[in-house]
Write a protein that holds these residues in place. Structure first.
Motif, PDB file in Angstrom:
ATOM      1  N   VAL A 140      37.170  60.187  38.564  1.00 45.86           N
ATOM      2  CA  VAL A 140      37.047  58.744  38.717  1.00 45.86           C
ATOM      3  C   VAL A 140      36.335  58.468  40.037  1.00 45.86           C
ATOM      4  N   ILE A 141      35.355  57.583  39.983  1.00 50.46           N
ATOM      5  CA  ILE A 141      34.641  57.149  41.183  1.00 50.46           C
ATOM      6  C   ILE A 141      35.126  55.745  41.509  1.00 50.46           C
ATOM      7  N   PRO A 142      35.761  55.565  42.674  1.00 46.50           N
ATOM      8  CA  PRO A 142      36.255  54.223  43.015  1.00 46.50           C
ATOM      9  C   PRO A 142      35.111  53.293  43.417  1.00 46.50           C
ATOM     10  N   ALA A 143      35.353  52.000  43.270  1.00 46.16           N
ATOM     11  CA  ALA A 143      34.422  50.961  43.737  1.00 46.16           C
ATOM     12  C   ALA A 143      32.991  51.207  43.238  1.00 46.16           C
ATOM     13  N   TYR A 144      32.862  51.546  41.978  1.00 41.59           N
ATOM     14  CA  TYR A 144      31.577  51.951  41.408  1.00 41.59           C
ATOM     15  C   TYR A 144      30.686  50.769  41.040  1.00 41.59           C
ATOM     16  N   ALA A 145      31.274  49.724  40.440  1.00 40.65           N
ATOM     17  CA  ALA A 145      30.453  48.614  39.944  1.00 40.65           C
ATOM     18  C   ALA A 145      31.183  47.289  40.090  1.00 40.65           C
ATOM     19  N   ARG A 146      30.396  46.235  40.254  1.00 42.64           N
ATOM     20  CA  ARG A 146      30.969  44.888  40.331  1.00 42.64           C
ATOM     21  C   ARG A 146      31.628  44.495  39.026  1.00 42.64           C
ATOM     22  N   ASP A 147      32.674  43.733  39.143  1.00 43.68           N
ATOM     23  CA  ASP A 147      33.350  43.141  37.996  1.00 43.68           C
ATOM     24  C   ASP A 147      32.347  42.268  37.237  1.00 43.68           C
ATOM     25  N   CYS A 192      28.808  40.329  24.453  1.00 42.96           N
ATOM     26  CA  CYS A 192      29.640  41.394  25.041  1.00 42.96           C
ATOM     27  C   CYS A 192      29.863  41.168  26.533  1.00 42.96           C
ATOM     28  N   VAL A 193      28.817  40.793  27.252  1.00 46.44           N
ATOM     29  CA  VAL A 193      28.952  40.540  28.694  1.00 46.44           C
ATOM     30  C   VAL A 193      29.886  39.353  28.922  1.00 46.44           C
ATOM     31  N   HIS A 194      29.729  38.304  28.143  1.00 42.70           N
ATOM     32  CA  HIS A 194      30.583  37.129  28.296  1.00 42.70           C
ATOM     33  C   HIS A 194      32.032  37.413  27.899  1.00 42.70           C
ATOM     34  N   ASP A 195      32.239  38.471  27.119  1.00 42.28           N
ATOM     35  CA  ASP A 195      33.584  38.873  26.731  1.00 42.28           C
ATOM     36  C   ASP A 195      34.196  39.857  27.742  1.00 42.28           C
ATOM     37  N   GLY A 196      33.450  40.195  28.803  1.00 39.80           N
ATOM     38  CA  GLY A 196      33.992  41.039  29.867  1.00 39.80           C
ATOM     39  C   GLY A 196      33.580  42.493  29.834  1.00 39.80           C
ATOM     40  N   ALA A 197      32.650  42.860  28.958  1.00 37.29           N
ATOM     41  CA  ALA A 197      32.202  44.250  28.909  1.00 37.29           C
ATOM     42  C   ALA A 197      31.516  44.621  30.219  1.00 37.29           C
ATOM     43  N   SER A 198      31.914  45.749  30.765  1.00 36.26           N
ATOM     44  CA  SER A 198      31.313  46.247  31.997  1.00 36.26           C
ATOM     45  C   SER A 198      30.202  47.216  31.623  1.00 36.26           C
ATOM     46  N   ILE A 199      29.042  46.676  31.324  1.00 39.40           N
ATOM     47  CA  ILE A 199      27.914  47.492  30.889  1.00 39.40           C
ATOM     48  C   ILE A 199      26.680  47.238  31.755  1.00 39.40           C
ATOM     49  N   GLY A 200      26.924  46.865  32.998  1.00 43.34           N
ATOM     50  CA  GLY A 200      25.844  46.761  33.963  1.00 43.34           C
ATOM     51  C   GLY A 200      25.423  45.359  34.348  1.00 43.34           C
ATOM     52  N   PHE A 201      26.015  44.351  33.740  1.00 46.68           N
ATOM     53  CA  PHE A 201      25.582  42.980  33.985  1.00 46.68           C
ATOM     54  C   PHE A 201      26.755  42.135  34.448  1.00 46.68           C
ATOM     55  N   VAL A 202      26.455  41.089  35.212  1.00 50.31           N
ATOM     56  CA  VAL A 202      27.493  40.188  35.704  1.00 50.31           C
ATOM     57  C   VAL A 202      27.108  38.747  35.382  1.00 50.31           C
ATOM     58  N   LEU A 203      28.122  37.925  35.251  1.00 47.82           N
ATOM     59  CA  LEU A 203      27.912  36.508  34.986  1.00 47.82           C
ATOM     60  C   LEU A 203      27.483  35.797  36.260  1.00 47.82           C
ATOM     61  N   PRO A 204      26.682  34.779  36.181  1.00 44.33           N
ATOM     62  CA  PRO A 204      26.145  34.198  34.953  1.00 44.33           C
ATOM     63  C   PRO A 204      25.066  35.109  34.363  1.00 44.33           C
ATOM     64  N   TYR A 205      24.979  35.137  33.042  1.00 42.68           N
ATOM     65  CA  TYR A 205      24.060  36.010  32.311  1.00 42.68           C
ATOM     66  C   TYR A 205      23.551  35.239  31.099  1.00 42.68           C
ATOM     67  N   SER A 238      32.993  38.349  40.260  1.00 45.21           N
ATOM     68  CA  SER A 238      33.841  38.338  41.455  1.00 45.21           C
ATOM     69  C   SER A 238      33.371  39.433  42.406  1.00 45.21           C
ATOM     70  N   ASP A 239      33.960  39.468  43.573  1.00 47.69           N
ATOM     71  CA  ASP A 239      33.615  40.501  44.543  1.00 47.69           C
ATOM     72  C   ASP A 239      34.363  41.807  44.282  1.00 47.69           C
ATOM     73  N   ARG A 240      35.220  41.814  43.264  1.00 46.01           N
ATOM     74  CA  ARG A 240      35.996  43.016  42.965  1.00 46.01           C
ATOM     75  C   ARG A 240      35.067  44.133  42.485  1.00 46.01           C
ATOM     76  N   LEU A 241      35.348  45.339  42.976  1.00 44.66           N
ATOM     77  CA  LEU A 241      34.599  46.513  42.547  1.00 44.66           C
ATOM     78  C   LEU A 241      35.511  47.384  41.691  1.00 44.66           C
ATOM     79  N   ASP A 242      35.045  47.699  40.494  1.00 40.16           N
ATOM     80  CA  ASP A 242      35.826  48.495  39.556  1.00 40.16           C
ATOM     81  C   ASP A 242      35.455  49.966  39.666  1.00 40.16           C
ATOM     82  N   ALA A 243      36.428  50.821  39.380  1.00 41.23           N
ATOM     83  CA  ALA A 243      36.190  52.259  39.322  1.00 41.23           C
ATOM     84  C   ALA A 243      35.537  52.609  37.993  1.00 41.23           C
ATOM     85  N   THR A 244      34.883  53.763  37.939  1.00 43.05           N
ATOM     86  CA  THR A 244      34.339  54.274  36.687  1.00 43.05           C
ATOM     87  C   THR A 244      34.884  55.671  36.448  1.00 43.05           C
TER      88      THR A 244
END
Length: 175
Positions: free
Chosen positions: A151-158, A27-40, A162-168
């Motif tokens: 919506v909370i902006p800049a909540y979690a790392r992509d 799931c993480v390698h498929d792009g799921a935003s569930i708290g983990f970032v690559l490499p994983y 990357s350095d992009r921060l995604d909203a939640t």
């Protein structure tokens, strides 16, 4: 093709660490935003289940539902019940995930409906969750009756590191 949802005990979690790790890893390698970032790694995924989930299941503060299809773990979701004394009516939806090989088959919806039934059985009348804004899960939650609080902006790392921060998007549902 047989699909079943079951509650995993602490012993079940412990005996399925490899397969649960494989689910999370995929799931993480498929792009799921569930708290983990690559490499994983697979080892990190197994450690999550062993060190973070298993203690809560053992203590009874976390209920873990697992969807199995043809004998293989296809998805999982957790009900977090470790709330403060003034919130015995509330529970959190945690880590809904469906293996990429099993998506678009209604498994996430089935897991969520079962999770809500378990919450009701425990006397919980309010469910809360957050999800990456614009993610595939957001329309699912809306279709299941969850309402957006905000919506909370800049909540979690992509998740791709990357350095992009995604909203939640923060959501709730009254049962």
């Amino acid at each position: 093709m047989s699909l079943a949802v079951s509650i995993f005990s602490a012993d079940d979690v412990a005996s399925h660490l490899g397969e649960l790790g494989g689910l999370l890893h995929a799931c993480v390698h498929d792009g799921a935003s569930i708290g983990f970032v690559l490499p994983y790694t697979q080892a990190e995924a197994e450690a999550f289940w062993r060190d973070k989930v298993l203690p809560g299941v053992r203590e009874g503060t976390r209920i873990m539902l697992v969807a199995s299809k043809d004998g293989r773990i296809a998805g999982t979701v957790q009900l977090g019940c470790d709330t403060m004394p003034n919130q015995p009516h509330r529970a959190d939806v945690n880590k809904l995930m469906v293996h990429p090989d099993y998506r678009r088959q209604g498994i996430a919806q089935l897991l969520m409906r079962e999770l809500e039934a378990r919450a009701r059985d425990l006397g919980r009348s309010l469910m809360t969750l957050d999800t990456r804004t614009g993610d595939n899960a957001e329309p699912l939650y809306t279709a299941l009756g969850y309402k957006t609080v905000g919506v909370i902006p800049a909540y979690a790392r992509d998740p791709f590191g990357s350095d992009r921060l995604d909203a939640t998007t923060v959501m709730y549902k009254l049962l």
